[in-house]
Design an enzyme around this catalytic site. Structure first.
Site, PDB file in Angstrom:
ATOM      1  N   GLY A  14       0.773  -1.270   0.072  1.00 47.05           N
ATOM      2  CA  GLY A  14       0.038   0.051  -0.083  1.00 47.05           C
ATOM      3  C   GLY A  14       0.865   1.198   0.141  1.00 47.05           C
ATOM      4  O   GLY A  14       1.712   1.347   0.374  1.00 47.05           O
TER       5      GLY A  14
ATOM      6  N   GLY B 233       0.502   5.479   0.561  1.00 44.25           N
ATOM      7  CA  GLY B 233      -0.529   6.610   1.077  1.00 44.25           C
ATOM      8  C   GLY B 233       0.164   8.066   1.066  1.00 44.25           C
ATOM      9  O   GLY B 233       1.121   8.242   0.346  1.00 44.25           O
TER      10      GLY B 233
ATOM     11  N   GLY C 133       3.396   7.576   3.552  1.00 42.82           N
ATOM     12  CA  GLY C 133       4.119   6.570   3.749  1.00 42.82           C
ATOM     13  C   GLY C 133       4.106   5.466   2.608  1.00 42.82           C
ATOM     14  O   GLY C 133       2.920   5.372   2.013  1.00 42.82           O
TER      15      GLY C 133
ATOM     16  N   VAL D 186       3.745   1.089   2.774  1.00 47.95           N
ATOM     17  CA  VAL D 186       3.330   0.163   3.738  1.00 47.95           C
ATOM     18  C   VAL D 186       3.926  -1.289   3.067  1.00 47.95           C
ATOM     19  O   VAL D 186       3.502  -1.673   2.025  1.00 47.95           O
ATOM     20  CB  VAL D 186       1.882  -0.011   4.114  1.00 47.95           C
ATOM     21  CG1 VAL D 186       1.706  -1.154   5.062  1.00 47.95           C
ATOM     22  CG2 VAL D 186       1.245   1.236   4.676  1.00 47.95           C
TER      23      VAL D 186
ATOM     24  N   ASP E 280      -9.200  11.925  10.404  1.00 47.28           N
ATOM     25  CA  ASP E 280      -9.324  11.361   8.910  1.00 47.28           C
ATOM     26  C   ASP E 280     -10.082   9.994   8.770  1.00 47.28           C
ATOM     27  O   ASP E 280      -9.439   8.902   8.078  1.00 47.28           O
ATOM     28  CB  ASP E 280      -7.948  11.126   8.509  1.00 47.28           C
ATOM     29  CG  ASP E 280      -7.666  11.079   6.910  1.00 47.28           C
ATOM     30  OD1 ASP E 280      -8.543  11.355   6.114  1.00 47.28           O
ATOM     31  OD2 ASP E 280      -6.722  10.593   6.538  1.00 47.28           O
TER      32      ASP E 280
END
Length: 749
Positions: free
Chosen positions: A415, A417, A420, A422, A534
């Protein structure tokens, strides 16, 4: 005779035929002070193909060079890069807020071999301005930037911080862009020092923000146009690669461009035009010894050179003071000397290697200690000790995490974002973990990672992702979580093939209830109340049993027990962001309630919160949902499967709950505890499906209407900033005011 031969060779060396060719015979190579090299040309038949044709306007003084037959002026040409004229969008206002001047900006290179270089940045200058840039780089591209400030004293000089000046990057391979500019209050609040807003694309290193003088300059577009070019790159064969290349001539090689096309480049030690016969020519390094290391006799070779010691000397002429007189009269046995020299060198080399390794090890230890302190390790230890949670967090070493992720291999990425990346990792005890690493070195990002650690150490809930530990010895801090294997709720809602089979009405209610329960726990049962800040479907994960897990606490805030709100920099995701929080910067637990209301609307309708492919008021789901409720046509926007599985009472109750959560006034919204209790009650409430309570004609009509369009296959349609604001009430950008970095661009892909 010898003198004659020397003169002939000297003349041949400096005649045009012996010098490196830049164009085909009979083709002009100059336009003003610019040199035109093949594959470009300004005369018919002088370029490699028509897309490389240039126009030289001789009526100007000096003459000006343009791309093709258009009006894009070329300022400079160097290798595979050019600098061209700019296009600036601006809008100026009077004191009453009426626009007096307005201009949009666009540049189209789709019929040329050029693409916009990533050396450019999209920039917005203004204290009340939002700008949108759309374009194509094989795929449709949309991005934006936001410039805000309330007084001149907040505006920095020399760099873009978001206060009065915002910058963002563009993707590689972009061939067309269009810029539109908008304003929130038509500069009425900042007119005294900022009457105009500007947006443009330009070379990053050529631009320096001048602060308030730039904001008050109504002719800033002229200054930008005269001083800030756009950098473009060019390639050969947009739709081909090096396996099909025939243009690269002698002593050159072909290099593929990852966005399409290729370039011909001279080999090391050669120079010239790789697109013209005979190709690149050898560089005589011995003519200019300032660029080489030679302390003896230099001898040029194809692509390189040799350097020997003078007669009577031995050694390496490329090493200073290495040439030594011959030792022919020495009576010392050469074999013994050689053996002694070899062993001596080995001993010295071993000693140097040992010293080097020791120094390197000490430097590595010091570097990790520096990173630990820089990433807030000391501060974190103090906080964890103060809260009594130091034993709950494992401090991983750099070696452990690098082994777990195969040295952060691209294959382990699960992943990405805004802050960052993952990775999926495997610990020695066979635990599978998710390892979150920041993408950039930035103090504000480190603070968010530490904030996430401090918050998650205080949270113990089955529906909140569990933090296992962290590592602060890397250049950027790293967090280690339990691995959640079944993707995000956003994926399951909006990707039919991947997640629709299990996403029944019953499961939707369960997921919503579990998420609400976790948020209610954060608000009212944690040691200190926590506002997530969020909440969105992309931050709700599902494990192998489809159990809900709330994640991503990088933006969350702790609320002191004697406060019911916190003044913060606005941060969140467009579409889920609480409008009241957006306008007041006052963060309360009701901000999470609004965001969760959008998740519920997403669950029940199957629609994204914002989608430019939907028409008119449907673009903003919150506006469309409330309007549908008021007009008693709510069931027309419900997702077909929900329509067939849910009961009338359940659907109506959830709709009313969503409506209350989306109230523009936070004080009118329910608490997350009330939301969680109501959803849990709805899960236990059963009756016959609502469609059975209607007449056959009514049921058939509603179901057919719900199945007329595909809710998930929506194309991306560019739109203007003004259109966006009219539907969403705020600009299309995920923002954090005043921080570093100040803005994170939100793009729909």
């Amino acid at each position: 005779m010898l003198l004659l031969i020397t003169l002939v060779l000297f003349a041949l060396r400096f005649t045009p035929t012996a010098m490196a060719k830049t164009a085909n015979p009979g083709c002009r190579t100059q336009c003003g002070n610019l040199t035109i090299e093949y594959p470009f040309g300004i005369d018919k038949g002088c370029s490699i193909d028509e897309s490389f044709d240039l126009t030289c306007n001789l009526t100007s003084n000096p003459p000006k060079l343009f791309i093709g037959s258009g009006n894009i002026e070329i300022y400079s040409m160097s290798g595979h890069e050019m600098k061209i004229s700019n296009s600036i969008a601006f809008r100026c206002y009077n004191e009453s807020g009426r626009a007096t001047y307005e201009l949009i900006a666009w540049t189209n290179l789709e019929t040329t071999p050029f693409t916009f270089s990533q050396k450019n940045k999209f920039t917005v200058i203004g204290c009340d301005d939002s700008a949108l840039i759309t374009g194509r780089n094989g795929l449709d591209f949309t991005s934006g930037c936001l410039g805000l400030c309330s007084k001149a004293g907040d505006v920095p000089v020399g760099y873009c911080s978001g206060n009065g000046c915002c910058q963002t990057s563009i993707p590689k391979g972009l061939k067309f862009y269009n810029v539109s500019l908008g304003s929130f209050y038509n500069h009425a609040r900042v007119f005294s020092f900022n009457p105009c807003g500007f947006a443009f694309l330009g070379e990053e290193e050529s631009f320096t923000f001048g602060g308030v003088p730039d904001l008050s300059n109504m002719d800033l577009d002229i200054k930008i146009d005269n001083n800030l070019p756009i950098v473009v790159d060019w390639v050969i064969g947009d739709n081909r690669n090096c396996t099909q290349a025939t243009e690269c001539k002698g002593n050159s090689f072909c290099e593929d461009e990852d966005t399409g096309g290729y370039r011909c480049i001279c080999n090391n030690g050669y120079q010239g035009n790789p697109y013209l016969d005979p190709g690149c020519e050898d560089i005589n390094e011995c003519e200019d010894k300032s660029n080489i290391s030679c302390y003896g006799i230099c001898i040029n070779t194809p692509g390189s050179y040799n350097c020997t010691c003078l007669k009577g000397y031995t050694g390496d002429g490329k090493i200073k003071d290495d040439c030594r007189p011959d030792a022919k009269d020495s009576k010392f046995p050469a074999v013994i000397f050689s053996v002694a020299l070899v062993f001596g060198l080995l001993a010295i080399l071993s000693g140097i290697t040992g010293i080097f390794l020791g120094i390197r090890k000490r430097k590595l230890i010091k570097l990790r200690e520096k990173f630990f302190e820089q990433n807030g390790g000391v501060f974190m230890k103090q906080k964890l000790k103060a809260t009594g949670t130091s034993e709950a967090v494992t401090m991983f070493t750099t070696e452990q995490l690098r082994r777990a992720t195969n040295n952060y291999s691209e294959e382990r990425i699960v992943g990405r974002g805004g802050y960052g990346v993952v990775y999926k990792g495997f610990l020695p005890d066979n635990r599978v973990v998710a390892i979150k690493k920041s993408k950039i070195v930035d103090g504000s990002q480190s603070e968010q990672f530490i904030n996430e650690v401090l918050i998650l150490t205080q949270v113990i809930h089955r529906n909140v992702v569990k933090l296992l530990g962290c590592c602060l010895e890397e250049e950027v801090p790293v967090l280690v979580y339990e691995f959640i294997s079944n993707n995000t709720l956003f994926y399951h809602i909006h990707h039919k093939s991947g997640g629709m089979s299990w996403l029944s009405w019953e499961n939707r209610l369960r997921v919503a209830s579990e998420a609400a329960s976790a948020l209610a726990y954060l608000h009212s049962q944690a040691t200190m109340p926590i506002i997530h800040r969020d909440v969105k479907s992309a931050n709700i994960l599902l494990d192998e049993n489809y159990t809900t897990k709330i994640s991503d606490f990088g933006a969350s805030r702790l609320v002191p027990l004697d406060h019911d709100q916190v003044t913060t920099l606005v941060q969140g995701t467009l579409g889920y962001l609480d409008p009241e929080y957006f306008h007041t910067s006052q963060l309360t637990d009701k901000s999470d309630v609004y965001s969760f209301g959008m998740v519920l609307a997403e669950l029940i309708t199957g629609k994204k919160p914002l989608c430019v492919s939907r028409i008119n008021e449907e673009k903003n789901l919150a506006t469309y949902f409330i309007k549908s409720m008021k007009e008693n046509r709510f069931f027309q926007i419900v997702e077909p499967r929900v329509l067939s599985e849910g009961t009338l009472d359940q659907l109506q109750a959830v709709a009313e709950l969503i409506k209350r959560c989306l109230d523009l006034l936070g004080e009118n919204r329910p608490t997350m505890r009330e939301v969680a209790m109501e959803l849990e009650g709805l899960r236990k409430f059963t009756t016959h499906p609502w469609v059975k309570q209607q007449t056959p004609e009514e049921s058939r009509s509603l179901i057919i209407e719900g199945e007329q369009s595909d809710l998930y296959d929506v194309p991306l349609i560019p739109y203007s900033t003004n259109e966006w604001e009219s539907y969403s009430g705020h600009p299309k950008v995920e923002v954090e005011y005043g921080g570093t970095p100040p803005f994170e661009v939100f793009s729909l892909k």
